[in-house]
Design a protein around this motif. Structure first.
Motif, PDB file in Angstrom:
ATOM      1  N   ALA A 158       0.887  -1.169   0.000  1.00 36.37           N
ATOM      2  CA  ALA A 158       0.000   0.000   0.000  1.00 36.37           C
ATOM      3  C   ALA A 158       0.920   1.212   0.000  1.00 36.37           C
ATOM      4  CB  ALA A 158      -0.902   0.011   1.227  1.00 36.37           C
ATOM      5  N   SER A 159       0.870   1.976  -1.072  1.00 34.68           N
ATOM      6  CA  SER A 159       1.790   3.103  -1.202  1.00 34.68           C
ATOM      7  C   SER A 159       0.998   4.412  -1.278  1.00 34.68           C
ATOM      8  CB  SER A 159       2.641   2.891  -2.463  1.00 34.68           C
ATOM      9  OG  SER A 159       3.284   4.074  -2.838  1.00 34.68           O
ATOM     10  N   LEU A 160       1.269   5.286  -0.359  1.00 33.47           N
ATOM     11  CA  LEU A 160       0.635   6.619  -0.309  1.00 33.47           C
ATOM     12  C   LEU A 160      -0.888   6.546  -0.372  1.00 33.47           C
ATOM     13  CD1 LEU A 160       2.993   8.759  -2.615  1.00 33.47           C
ATOM     14  CD2 LEU A 160       3.103   8.446  -0.147  1.00 33.47           C
ATOM     15  N   MET A 161      -1.477   5.564   0.285  1.00 33.73           N
ATOM     16  CA  MET A 161      -2.945   5.504   0.271  1.00 33.73           C
ATOM     17  C   MET A 161      -3.579   5.404   1.651  1.00 33.73           C
ATOM     18  SD  MET A 161      -4.658   2.433   0.905  1.00 33.73           S
ATOM     19  CE  MET A 161      -6.125   2.612  -0.078  1.00 33.73           C
ATOM     20  N   LEU A 162      -2.852   4.895   2.632  1.00 30.65           N
ATOM     21  CA  LEU A 162      -3.493   4.678   3.936  1.00 30.65           C
ATOM     22  C   LEU A 162      -3.949   5.993   4.581  1.00 30.65           C
ATOM     23  CD1 LEU A 162      -1.299   1.825   5.491  1.00 30.65           C
ATOM     24  CD2 LEU A 162      -3.433   1.639   4.205  1.00 30.65           C
ATOM     25  N   GLY A 163      -3.220   7.058   4.324  1.00 29.15           N
ATOM     26  CA  GLY A 163      -3.588   8.361   4.900  1.00 29.15           C
ATOM     27  C   GLY A 163      -4.870   8.923   4.306  1.00 29.15           C
ATOM     28  N   GLU A 164      -5.327   8.320   3.222  1.00 25.50           N
ATOM     29  CA  GLU A 164      -6.595   8.781   2.633  1.00 25.50           C
ATOM     30  C   GLU A 164      -7.785   8.141   3.332  1.00 25.50           C
ATOM     31  OE1 GLU A 164      -6.817   8.780  -1.589  1.00 25.50           O
ATOM     32  OE2 GLU A 164      -4.865   9.714  -1.825  1.00 25.50           O
ATOM     33  N   LEU A 165      -7.501   7.193   4.228  1.00 27.14           N
ATOM     34  CA  LEU A 165      -8.596   6.482   4.883  1.00 27.14           C
ATOM     35  C   LEU A 165      -8.894   7.104   6.247  1.00 27.14           C
ATOM     36  CD1 LEU A 165      -7.335   2.826   4.203  1.00 27.14           C
ATOM     37  CD2 LEU A 165      -8.815   4.247   2.753  1.00 27.14           C
ATOM     38  N   PRO A 185      -9.699   7.127  10.178  1.00 31.00           N
ATOM     39  CA  PRO A 185      -9.092   6.192  11.133  1.00 31.00           C
ATOM     40  C   PRO A 185      -9.827   4.858  11.286  1.00 31.00           C
ATOM     41  CG  PRO A 185      -9.054   8.409  12.021  1.00 31.00           C
ATOM     42  CD  PRO A 185      -9.787   8.498  10.718  1.00 31.00           C
ATOM     43  N   LEU A 186     -11.154   4.892  11.349  1.00 30.72           N
ATOM     44  CA  LEU A 186     -11.890   3.625  11.537  1.00 30.72           C
ATOM     45  C   LEU A 186     -11.785   2.726  10.309  1.00 30.72           C
ATOM     46  CD1 LEU A 186     -15.174   4.680  13.381  1.00 30.72           C
ATOM     47  CD2 LEU A 186     -13.273   3.290  14.252  1.00 30.72           C
ATOM     48  N   VAL A 187     -11.775   3.348   9.132  1.00 32.90           N
ATOM     49  CA  VAL A 187     -11.649   2.582   7.889  1.00 32.90           C
ATOM     50  C   VAL A 187     -10.238   1.989   7.805  1.00 32.90           C
ATOM     51  CG1 VAL A 187     -11.748   2.710   5.363  1.00 32.90           C
ATOM     52  CG2 VAL A 187     -13.357   4.029   6.740  1.00 32.90           C
ATOM     53  N   LEU A 188      -9.251   2.783   8.217  1.00 28.01           N
ATOM     54  CA  LEU A 188      -7.865   2.294   8.216  1.00 28.01           C
ATOM     55  C   LEU A 188      -7.753   1.043   9.088  1.00 28.01           C
ATOM     56  CD1 LEU A 188      -4.831   2.513   7.679  1.00 28.01           C
ATOM     57  CD2 LEU A 188      -4.688   4.266   9.439  1.00 28.01           C
ATOM     58  N   THR A 189      -8.349   1.105  10.275  1.00 21.82           N
ATOM     59  CA  THR A 189      -8.319  -0.057  11.172  1.00 21.82           C
ATOM     60  C   THR A 189      -8.992  -1.259  10.500  1.00 21.82           C
ATOM     61  OG1 THR A 189      -8.427   1.435  13.050  1.00 21.82           O
ATOM     62  CG2 THR A 189      -8.993  -0.858  13.478  1.00 21.82           C
ATOM     63  N   ILE A 195       7.703   0.738   5.500  1.00 24.58           N
ATOM     64  CA  ILE A 195       7.619  -0.204   6.621  1.00 24.58           C
ATOM     65  C   ILE A 195       7.399  -1.604   6.066  1.00 24.58           C
ATOM     66  CG2 ILE A 195       6.023  -0.956   8.435  1.00 24.58           C
ATOM     67  CD1 ILE A 195       5.977   1.799   9.463  1.00 24.58           C
ATOM     68  N   GLU A 196       8.177  -2.540   6.589  1.00 21.62           N
ATOM     69  CA  GLU A 196       7.917  -3.943   6.227  1.00 21.62           C
ATOM     70  C   GLU A 196       7.415  -4.662   7.467  1.00 21.62           C
ATOM     71  OE1 GLU A 196      11.067  -6.273   4.513  1.00 21.62           O
ATOM     72  OE2 GLU A 196       9.762  -8.044   4.472  1.00 21.62           O
ATOM     73  N   ALA A 197       6.298  -5.368   7.319  1.00 23.35           N
ATOM     74  CA  ALA A 197       5.725  -6.096   8.456  1.00 23.35           C
ATOM     75  C   ALA A 197       5.374  -7.515   8.022  1.00 23.35           C
ATOM     76  CB  ALA A 197       4.473  -5.369   8.945  1.00 23.35           C
ATOM     77  N   VAL A 198       5.409  -8.409   9.000  1.00 20.89           N
ATOM     78  CA  VAL A 198       4.993  -9.803   8.740  1.00 20.89           C
ATOM     79  C   VAL A 198       3.969 -10.176   9.804  1.00 20.89           C
ATOM     80  CG1 VAL A 198       7.213 -10.481   7.718  1.00 20.89           C
ATOM     81  CG2 VAL A 198       6.868 -10.744  10.185  1.00 20.89           C
ATOM     82  N   ARG A 208      -0.800   0.517  15.151  1.00 22.99           N
ATOM     83  CA  ARG A 208      -1.987  -0.046  14.473  1.00 22.99           C
ATOM     84  C   ARG A 208      -1.665  -1.400  13.856  1.00 22.99           C
ATOM     85  NH1 ARG A 208      -6.220   3.132  13.050  1.00 22.99           N
ATOM     86  NH2 ARG A 208      -6.130   5.315  13.611  1.00 22.99           N
ATOM     87  N   LEU A 209      -0.456  -1.508  13.279  1.00 23.97           N
ATOM     88  CA  LEU A 209      -0.067  -2.777  12.662  1.00 23.97           C
ATOM     89  C   LEU A 209       0.038  -3.868  13.716  1.00 23.97           C
ATOM     90  CD1 LEU A 209       2.587  -1.555  10.072  1.00 23.97           C
ATOM     91  CD2 LEU A 209       0.430  -2.704   9.567  1.00 23.97           C
ATOM     92  N   SER A 210       0.597  -3.498  14.856  1.00 27.34           N
ATOM     93  CA  SER A 210       0.721  -4.481  15.939  1.00 27.34           C
ATOM     94  C   SER A 210      -0.665  -4.955  16.382  1.00 27.34           C
ATOM     95  CB  SER A 210       1.497  -3.843  17.101  1.00 27.34           C
ATOM     96  OG  SER A 210       1.570  -4.742  18.153  1.00 27.34           O
ATOM     97  N   GLU A 211      -1.603  -4.002  16.514  1.00 26.58           N
ATOM     98  CA  GLU A 211      -2.974  -4.379  16.913  1.00 26.58           C
ATOM     99  C   GLU A 211      -3.631  -5.285  15.863  1.00 26.58           C
ATOM    100  OE1 GLU A 211      -4.935  -0.637  17.581  1.00 26.58           O
ATOM    101  OE2 GLU A 211      -3.544  -0.210  19.234  1.00 26.58           O
ATOM    102  N   ALA A 212      -3.248  -5.086  14.602  1.00 23.86           N
ATOM    103  CA  ALA A 212      -3.855  -5.896  13.526  1.00 23.86           C
ATOM    104  C   ALA A 212      -3.176  -7.258  13.387  1.00 23.86           C
ATOM    105  CB  ALA A 212      -3.780  -5.132  12.206  1.00 23.86           C
ATOM    106  N   GLY A 213      -2.141  -7.515  14.233  1.00 25.89           N
ATOM    107  CA  GLY A 213      -1.511  -8.846  14.213  1.00 25.89           C
ATOM    108  C   GLY A 213      -0.209  -8.903  13.432  1.00 25.89           C
TER     109      GLY A 213
END
Ligand SMILES: C[S@@+](CC[C@H](N)C(=O)[O-])C[C@H]1O[C@@H](n2cnc3c(N)ncnc32)[C@H](O)[C@@H]1O
Length: 223
Positions: free
Chosen positions: A119-126, A128-132, A215-218, A193-198
């Protein structure tokens, strides 16, 4: 820097988006994209959320990846489709584009998984609740051992820069809203937020003095 307001503005001119986004991010978008592409190998299944005009996903297809792009904007996808029309068939046929919201990921890809989700340059368009809600759906469609790569402008953690951002946001709020009719902003608390999402954040790199961070997450290991 707060690029989001201007970015939303240039999205209203999709045919110029590619050229303008490079200037707007002082090259940070390109640097982050190069790092993302370094992860793409032939045959890898890639999902790009908010793929826009396909700057990343087209390159990923040229690298041999099997690509899916989701975007809510028909006009951004139309520019991407035009580019695909002038690609050789073997590359264009590796790209599937879907015109719907990122909130429908789980429904749209039920039973399907991807090795790399970006996801590149798009999460900030959401909002907060939609992002979650969007982040919460990604673990269901990420293959075991897969990676989530997010390139975005993040809200700074240190107090002084955070105060500066708040000040700039306050000053630019009205012109921003008039130009874009949205209340988008740099992403706040993404790592939490990423940590909360697992997810577990494996690395973070800042480009162009933090205009864009990658950011790279697994997925977190369950014991
Ligand atoms: C600034 S552009 C980034 C495009 C591309 N990822 C890039 O890095 O150049 C943001 C994109 O996110 C898309 N977008 C915004 N909200 C969305 C949503 N809820 N679902 C799907 N796409 C969305 C917009 O239509 C736009 O194409």
């Amino acid at each position: 820097m707060i690029i989001y307001g201007l970015m939303k503005f240039i999205e209203q001119i999709p045919s110029r988006y590619d050229r303008m986004i490079g200037f707007l991010t002082f090259g940070g978008h390109r640097s982050a994209r190069r790092r993302m592409l370094a992860r793409v190998k032939p045959g890898v299944r890639v999902l790009d959320i908010g793929c826009g005009t396909g700057k990343f996903l087209l390159e990923a297809a040229r690298h041999g990846a099997i690509c899916t792009g989701v975007d809510a904007s028909r006009s951004m996808l139309a520019v991407f489709r035009e580019k695909l029309a002038s690609e050789p068939d073997d590359i264009a046929s590796r790209v599937t584009l879907l015109n719907h919201s990122a909130t429908l990921l789980e429904k749209s890809f039920a039973g399907e998984t991807f090795d790399i989700i970006t996801a590149s340059l798009m999460l900030g368009e959401l909002p907060p609740l939609v992002l979650t809600a969007v982040l919460g759906q990604i673990p269901q469609i990420l293959a075991p051992g897969g990676s989530l790569l997010i390139a975005d402008e993040l809200w700074p953690k240190d107090q002084w820069r955070s105060m500066l951002y708040s000040f700039i946001m306050a000053v630019t709020f009205i012109p921003n809203f008039i130009l874009t009719r949205t209340m988008i902003r740099p992403v706040k608390g993404l790592e939490e937020r990423l940590s909360e999402a697992g997810f577990e954040v494996m690395s973070r790199r800042d480009f162009a003095f933090g205009v864009v961070s990658l950011i790279e997450a697994v997925a977190k290991k369950t014991t």
